[in-house]
Design an enzyme around this catalytic site. Sequence first.
Site, PDB file in Angstrom:
ATOM      1  N   HIS A 225       0.873  -1.192   0.000  1.00 25.32           N
ATOM      2  CA  HIS A 225       0.000   0.000   0.000  1.00 25.32           C
ATOM      3  C   HIS A 225       0.910   1.241   0.000  1.00 25.32           C
ATOM      4  O   HIS A 225       1.761   1.387  -0.879  1.00 25.32           O
ATOM      5  CB  HIS A 225      -0.923  -0.118   1.218  1.00 25.32           C
ATOM      6  N   HIS A 265      -2.415  -2.464  -9.450  1.00 22.68           N
ATOM      7  CA  HIS A 265      -3.397  -1.816  -8.569  1.00 22.68           C
ATOM      8  C   HIS A 265      -4.630  -2.697  -8.494  1.00 22.68           C
ATOM      9  O   HIS A 265      -4.991  -3.329  -9.483  1.00 22.68           O
ATOM     10  CB  HIS A 265      -3.768  -0.432  -9.121  1.00 22.68           C
ATOM     11  N   ASP A 316       2.120   5.638  -6.596  1.00 21.99           N
ATOM     12  CA  ASP A 316       3.404   5.642  -5.894  1.00 21.99           C
ATOM     13  C   ASP A 316       4.603   5.708  -6.830  1.00 21.99           C
ATOM     14  O   ASP A 316       5.709   6.016  -6.392  1.00 21.99           O
ATOM     15  CB  ASP A 316       3.518   4.382  -5.020  1.00 21.99           C
TER      16      ASP A 316
HETATM   17  C1  LIG Z   1      -1.378   3.647  -2.878  1.00 23.27           C
HETATM   18  C2  LIG Z   1      -1.418   2.242  -3.194  1.00 23.27           C
HETATM   19  O1  LIG Z   1      -1.660   1.452  -2.298  1.00 23.27           O
HETATM   20  S1  LIG Z   1      -1.171   1.781  -4.742  1.00 23.27           S
HETATM   21  C3  LIG Z   1      -0.417   0.185  -4.613  1.00 23.27           C
HETATM   22  C4  LIG Z   1       0.974   0.300  -4.045  1.00 23.27           C
HETATM   23  N1  LIG Z   1       1.654  -1.020  -4.001  1.00 23.27           N
HETATM   24  C5  LIG Z   1       2.609  -1.356  -4.857  1.00 23.27           C
HETATM   25  O2  LIG Z   1       2.995  -0.616  -5.749  1.00 23.27           O
HETATM   26  C6  LIG Z   1       3.238  -2.731  -4.623  1.00 23.27           C
HETATM   27  C7  LIG Z   1       3.349  -3.505  -5.935  1.00 23.27           C
HETATM   28  N2  LIG Z   1       2.044  -3.888  -6.419  1.00 23.27           N
HETATM   29  C8  LIG Z   1       1.397  -5.006  -5.941  1.00 23.27           C
HETATM   30  O3  LIG Z   1       1.943  -5.774  -5.121  1.00 23.27           O
HETATM   31  C9  LIG Z   1       0.001  -5.315  -6.465  1.00 23.27           C
HETATM   32  O4  LIG Z   1      -0.158  -4.830  -7.769  1.00 23.27           O
HETATM   33  C10 LIG Z   1      -1.098  -4.728  -5.559  1.00 23.27           C
HETATM   34  C11 LIG Z   1      -0.894  -5.230  -4.134  1.00 23.27           C
HETATM   35  C12 LIG Z   1      -1.054  -3.212  -5.571  1.00 23.27           C
HETATM   36  C13 LIG Z   1      -2.472  -5.167  -6.089  1.00 23.27           C
HETATM   37  O5  LIG Z   1      -2.560  -6.495  -5.850  1.00 23.27           O
HETATM   38  P1  LIG Z   1      -3.772  -7.447  -6.269  1.00 23.27           P
HETATM   39  O6  LIG Z   1      -4.910  -6.690  -6.794  1.00 23.27           O
HETATM   40  O7  LIG Z   1      -4.018  -8.338  -5.117  1.00 23.27           O
HETATM   41  O8  LIG Z   1      -3.163  -8.238  -7.461  1.00 23.27           O
HETATM   42  P2  LIG Z   1      -2.261  -9.553  -7.325  1.00 23.27           P
HETATM   43  O9  LIG Z   1      -1.272  -9.408  -6.221  1.00 23.27           O
HETATM   44  O10 LIG Z   1      -3.182 -10.734  -7.258  1.00 23.27           O
HETATM   45  O11 LIG Z   1      -1.498  -9.498  -8.709  1.00 23.27           O
HETATM   46  C14 LIG Z   1      -2.053  -9.997  -9.930  1.00 23.27           C
HETATM   47  C15 LIG Z   1      -0.920 -10.495 -10.796  1.00 23.27           C
HETATM   48  O12 LIG Z   1      -0.079  -9.425 -11.189  1.00 23.27           O
HETATM   49  C16 LIG Z   1       1.239  -9.597 -10.681  1.00 23.27           C
HETATM   50  N3  LIG Z   1       1.678  -8.327 -10.141  1.00 23.27           N
HETATM   51  C17 LIG Z   1       0.885  -7.373  -9.601  1.00 23.27           C
HETATM   52  N4  LIG Z   1       1.629  -6.314  -9.251  1.00 23.27           N
HETATM   53  C18 LIG Z   1       2.892  -6.623  -9.577  1.00 23.27           C
HETATM   54  C19 LIG Z   1       4.103  -5.924  -9.445  1.00 23.27           C
HETATM   55  N5  LIG Z   1       4.136  -4.712  -8.911  1.00 23.27           N
HETATM   56  N6  LIG Z   1       5.230  -6.510  -9.876  1.00 23.27           N
HETATM   57  C20 LIG Z   1       5.190  -7.742 -10.417  1.00 23.27           C
HETATM   58  N7  LIG Z   1       4.062  -8.456 -10.564  1.00 23.27           N
HETATM   59  C21 LIG Z   1       2.940  -7.890 -10.149  1.00 23.27           C
HETATM   60  C22 LIG Z   1       1.113 -10.632  -9.563  1.00 23.27           C
HETATM   61  O13 LIG Z   1       2.296 -11.372  -9.394  1.00 23.27           O
HETATM   62  C23 LIG Z   1      -0.010 -11.482 -10.081  1.00 23.27           C
HETATM   63  O14 LIG Z   1       0.471 -12.354 -11.067  1.00 23.27           O
HETATM   64  P3  LIG Z   1       0.077 -13.886 -11.032  1.00 23.27           P
HETATM   65  O15 LIG Z   1      -1.402 -13.890 -11.177  1.00 23.27           O
HETATM   66  O16 LIG Z   1       0.846 -14.442 -12.186  1.00 23.27           O
HETATM   67  O17 LIG Z   1       0.537 -14.375  -9.700  1.00 23.27           O
HETATM   68  O1  LIG Z   2      -6.976   2.366  -3.724  1.00 21.49           O
HETATM   69  C1  LIG Z   2      -6.095   1.569  -3.409  1.00 21.49           C
HETATM   70  O2  LIG Z   2      -6.239   0.326  -3.344  1.00 21.49           O
HETATM   71  C2  LIG Z   2      -4.762   2.073  -3.013  1.00 21.49           C
HETATM   72  C3  LIG Z   2      -4.705   3.518  -2.698  1.00 21.49           C
HETATM   73  O3  LIG Z   2      -4.854   3.929  -1.586  1.00 21.49           O
HETATM   74  C4  LIG Z   2      -4.500   4.444  -3.802  1.00 21.49           C
HETATM   75  O4  LIG Z   2      -4.297   4.013  -4.931  1.00 21.49           O
HETATM   76  O5  LIG Z   2      -4.483   5.671  -3.539  1.00 21.49           O
END
Ligand SMILES: CC(=O)SCCNC(=O)CCNC(=O)[C@H](O)C(C)(C)COP(=O)(O)OP(=O)(O)OC[C@H]1O[C@@H](n2cnc3c(N)ncnc32)[C@H](O)[C@@H]1OP(=O)(O)O
Ligand SMILES: O=C([O-])CC(=O)C(=O)O
Length: 379
Positions: A225, A265, A316
């Site tokens: 997050h 996302h 981010d």
């Molecule tokens: C403000 C915010 O909170 S915005 C988000 C900030 N977080 C990040 O940038 C961390 C990196 N991103 C992630 O870990 C994810 O994209 C999340 C947590 C944001 C969203 O996760 P979810 O919706 O649960 O998607 P999930 O984790 O199931 O990912 C789906 C697929 O994409 C892949 N994937 C998603 N994000 C990434 C990433 N950043 N890098 C590599 N692979 C990724 C996963 O490995 C998965 O692949 P698979 O199905 O082959 O295993």
């Molecule tokens: O909406 C979400 O899942 C993550 C978040 O806070 C954003 O993107 O600003």
Amino acid sequence: MSDELKRGLEGVLVAESELSHIDGDAGELVYRGYAIEDLAPDASYEEVVYLLWHGELPTREELDEFSEKMSKERELDDGVLAEIRELAEADEVPMAALRTVVSSLSAYDEDADHEDVTDLEANVRKGRRITAKIPTALAAFNRLRNGEDVVSPRQDLGHAANFLYMLNGEEPDEVLADTFDMALVLHADHGLNASTFSAMVTASTLSDMHSAVTSAVGTLAGSLHGGANANVMSMLKEIDDSDKDPKKWVQDALEGGRRVPGFGHRVYNVKDPRAVILGEKSEELGEAAGDMKWYDYSVAIEEYIGEEKGLAPNVDFYSASTYYQMGIPVDIYTPIFAMSRVGGWVAHVIEQYEDNRLIRPRARYVGDEDRTFAPVDER
Ligand SMILES: CC(=O)SCCNC(=O)CCNC(=O)[C@H](O)C(C)(C)COP(=O)(O)OP(=O)(O)OC[C@H]1O[C@@H](n2cnc3c(N)ncnc32)[C@H](O)[C@@H]1OP(=O)(O)O
Ligand SMILES: O=C([O-])CC(=O)C(=O)O
């Protein structure tokens, strides 16, 4: 009762909200009907918080009154400052320090003992104090851990400019203040993201505003997050130190099973509209400094991840290089996110109280059954 399992509550509707709307396929974000692209360049953070808390954009008079009330709440009580000093001396992690401080603020809040935790007026006052004091606490923490004197807040500066003033000990120029203000606007709300939902769960038990915001800070800290913004910058610096081509570096990282921070996302299937705006800012700052390195690395990574994984940048990704070029320390990027998102947390907590129902999902039990108990000395 449905037995369909929705891991991570993906796609599950749990509330109605008037605060923000996200169209994840079109890449649109709207606060109370206003497109983020219209708000970001022209509305201040104070205006957006007013919009979120009161439902309308303020008139000039309303904004002046709102901003004045907020700026009067910037000072910290001596007890809170003493605690920040201790946290800085203990070299506490910034998000953990912020979580502790937000919780402590209730000890000095005259509305903390209000008999009705759902009282709207009291919650606006509490929200205002928390929102006004987080920047002061964060700037003080950062200065104290660097062995510098605390810089007291000024009431004549806007929310964004005052934070940079307290952080750096000098008034920011207009470009810096405006860029930072815009970043605060972009991060202020985002539907039922994990930290907001966490605040709502806490509020739904009829716990209080300070508890809800404390829960939210703890939730924002994680690397999936809000914690991702600092991880993006650490990655860019690692790439720089490695002398590898950014695409090759990311290829190796993915092959090593790493997730690339700043990509993917839960709601957006396309580029996050805030990443579009922050990307432009990052580019502008690079051009102004005559150093495009951080922006160029970011663009190369975006291209590669898009082609290889079909993933797009989230908020981010470009906030990292934007903050870095503004001279902000990397490990306070996530607290800065909290400094903005608190406006949304407070709004969602108020909305939750207005139509409260305890939030309590359930898990499918997959553990052992029918086991025979034996007293401890017989096991
Ligand atoms: C403000 C915010 O909170 S915005 C988000 C900030 N977080 C990040 O940038 C961390 C990196 N991103 C992630 O870990 C994810 O994209 C999340 C947590 C944001 C969203 O996760 P979810 O919706 O649960 O998607 P999930 O984790 O199931 O990912 C789906 C697929 O994409 C892949 N994937 C998603 N994000 C990434 C990433 N950043 N890098 C590599 N692979 C990724 C996963 O490995 C998965 O692949 P698979 O199905 O082959 O295993
Ligand atoms: O909406 C979400 O899942 C993550 C978040 O806070 C954003 O993107 O600003």
